[in-house]
Motif scaffolding. Structure first.
Motif, short mmCIF file in Angstrom:
data_model
loop_
_atom_site.label_atom_id
_atom_site.label_comp_id
_atom_site.label_asym_id
_atom_site.label_seq_id
_atom_site.Cartn_x
_atom_site.Cartn_y
_atom_site.Cartn_z
N UNK A 423 0.87 -1.18 0.00
CA UNK A 423 0.00 0.00 0.00
C UNK A 423 0.90 1.22 0.00
N UNK A 424 0.72 2.12 -0.99
CA UNK A 424 1.69 3.21 -1.18
C UNK A 424 0.98 4.51 -1.49
N UNK A 425 1.44 5.58 -0.86
CA UNK A 425 0.98 6.94 -1.20
C UNK A 425 1.91 7.49 -2.28
N UNK A 437 4.85 1.72 -10.65
CA UNK A 437 3.82 1.95 -9.62
C UNK A 437 2.43 1.93 -10.23
N UNK A 438 2.30 2.44 -11.44
CA UNK A 438 0.97 2.69 -12.01
C UNK A 438 0.42 1.43 -12.70
N UNK A 443 0.34 -3.21 -6.22
CA UNK A 443 0.42 -1.99 -5.41
C UNK A 443 -0.96 -1.34 -5.33
N UNK A 444 -1.39 -1.03 -4.11
CA UNK A 444 -2.57 -0.20 -3.90
C UNK A 444 -2.08 1.23 -3.72
N UNK A 445 -2.39 2.06 -4.71
CA UNK A 445 -1.87 3.43 -4.68
C UNK A 445 -2.93 4.39 -4.15
#
Length: 499
Positions: A423-425, A437-438, A443-445
């Motif tokens: 989980x990433x901001x 990342x995209x 990854x949960x952005x």
């Protein structure tokens, strides 16, 4: 003419008022009131000065009064007081005479204490005194109470010529105020074993020399004075292995509640180049400048497990060309980065939580790079052999919780950078370095992990957390609190959600 007469009248009035005595003070008859009956000065270590505490004294009568004496009851009191900004007539400000207080007015008394455990009550380690107002039948009093805590004190030696012990550290041009631990210290005994029977208070840098191991018992509490820290030298080892029930705590030496979450109170735990086989487990590191400073460990992977690092004024975990394996690690709030993996290295993080809500717009939760530029703007690259994050949270108040910087040298090694079930901001970016990342199902952005209370370092996750059930197959059976994780789809981060 009228103006002249008016000015003459004003001048006469001023001269008359300046000649009279403004106030006539009557002797106090004991009718004072106080903001508190007892002033509790928070726990202090023996011979370390407390914070300053205040007492407000009120004259609620309609008369201007003069208090004949305000004094400390004990003639050898370890307390110090100032009354309405005035200092007393004897040592440690113990006695004040003829203190004036206007009708319906108040004044402050400020209180400090520096006492040793030998001065306290041997049954409860309380050191007490009283502030006495007036004498005889008019006397009133306010109690003073402080808990004095004994400790092992470690500090540099002072030599007969007035100089103090210092350390010479390879790579540093200046010496450091510090000392080497002693296996046969005449006061503390074996200083390579830090026990849990009473706290340790460190002045300057305590250093573990080559081929020596510092072992810290579960439940030990280590307190560093300002500008102090721990150095594990080349060839030396740190074994700080607490338990879930008895964690090892590193923090500053100010015990008052107001200092419980203040960053930058002490320097760092510095594992210098060549330190080896270091192990940290069930440890809390809080309120430092840099929590852990890991500098080129010798190729033996350092392990950090079930550990919390909070409130670092610069960086929580600062690694330089290091080799680190970590699991169930929590780092929260730092001026620059919670985690900084710099100048390459090999890193593996599993079920870790990195969050940074520092009050700026340029802080990160995680920073990774493999180079630096010298004063001539020449780039120096180092191999990044791996940086893997599995089942981790990388979050914070900044739009970008992750910062990557790769050397422009095409031969520089930048391998095995991976974020699996994280989980990433992270905001938008056109930089190819962040393209992974995209649209990445791993990854949960920008989905909120709903931490319980980041400002009080409570990073367990809530019921609506995006971290719930997102993890890969459980690679660690228990979370940082000892709670079991399910075999399939565990929560990511260091905490498994509890109903």
């Amino acid at each position: 003419m009228r103006t002249f007469i008016f000015l003459l009248f004003i001048g006469f009035a001023i001269s008359m008022s300046s000649c009279r005595e403004d106030f006539e003070f009557e002797r106090s008859t004991g009718g004072l009131t106080f903001s508190k009956d007892t002033v509790y000065c928070d726990t202090v270590f023996t011979n370390i000065s407390s914070s300053t505490y205040s007492l407000k004294v009120y004259n609620k009568s309609n008369k201007d009064i003069k208090i004949p004496t305000i004094r400390l009851a004990r003639p050898d009191s370890k307390y110090r007081i100032t009354v309405d900004g005035m200092t007393g007539e004897n040592q440690n400000n113990r006695t004040f005479k003829d203190v004036e207080l206007l009708a319906k007015d108040s004044m402050y008394i400020f209180i400090e204490v520096t006492a040793d455990v030998a001065s306290s009550n041997p049954t409860d380690f309380l050191y007490t005194d009283q502030i006495l107002f007036d004498e005889g039948t008019n006397q009133q009093k306010v109690e003073l109470v402080t808990l004095i805590q004994d400790a092992y004190f470690l500090y540099p030696k002072r030599f007969s010529d007035g100089t103090t012990e210092t350390l010479e550290i390879e790579g540093l041009s200046d010496s450091i105020y510090g000392f080497f631990l002693d296996e046969n210290d005449p006061v503390n005994g074996n200083e390579y074993l830090w026990k849990n029977d009473k706290p340790y208070v460190i002045y300057g840098y305590a250093a573990v020399p080559n081929a020596k191991t510092l072992e810290i018992e579960p439940g030990a509490r280590i307190h560093f004075h300002a500008d102090s820290g721990l150095i594990v030298g080349n060839g030396a080892t740190l074994k700080a292995k607490g338990t879930l029930e008895d964690k090892i705590i590193f923090e500053g030496d100010r015990l008052e509640p107001g200092f419980s979450n203040v960053a930058g109170q002490w320097e760092t735990i510095w594992l210098t180049a060549g330190s080896t086989n270091n192990e940290i487990e069930h440890v809390i590191i809080k309120n430092s400048v840099v929590g852990l400073n890991i500098d080129s460990n010798d190729g033996n992977s350092m392990t950090i497990k079930n550990t919390e690092i909070y409130n670092s004024s610069l960086i929580g975990l600062y690694a330089k060309t290091a080799w680190i394996h970590s699991e169930n690690l929590v780092i929260n709030n730092a001026g620059i980065a919670a985690l900084a993996c710099t100048l390459g290295g090999i890193y593996e993080f599993r079920h870790c939580t990195f969050n940074n809500n520092w009050a700026s717009s340029r802080q990160f939760a995680v920073m990774i790079n493999n180079f630096y530029k010298d004063e001539n703007n020449i780039e120096h690259a180092f191999p990044l052999g791996a940086a893997t994050f599995t089942n981790c949270i990388i979050y914070g108040s900044n739009t970008y919780a992750l910062s990557l910087a790769k050397s422009q040298n095409p031969d520089a090694i930048w391998e095995n950078l991976s974020f699996l079930k994280c989980v990433m901001k992270f905001g938008t970016s056109t930089d190819d370095l962040y393209s992974f990342i995209f649209n990445n199902p791993e990854i949960k952005r920008n989905e909120n992990p709903y931490f319980l209370d980041v400002y009080n370092n409570k990073l367990s996750i809530g019921e609506l957390s995006s971290a719930r059930g997102f993890g890969d197959a459980a690679i660690l059976p228990f979370d940082i609190l000892g709670n079991a994780r399910p075999l399939l789809n565990p929560d990511v981060g260091a905490y498994q959600f509890q109903e």
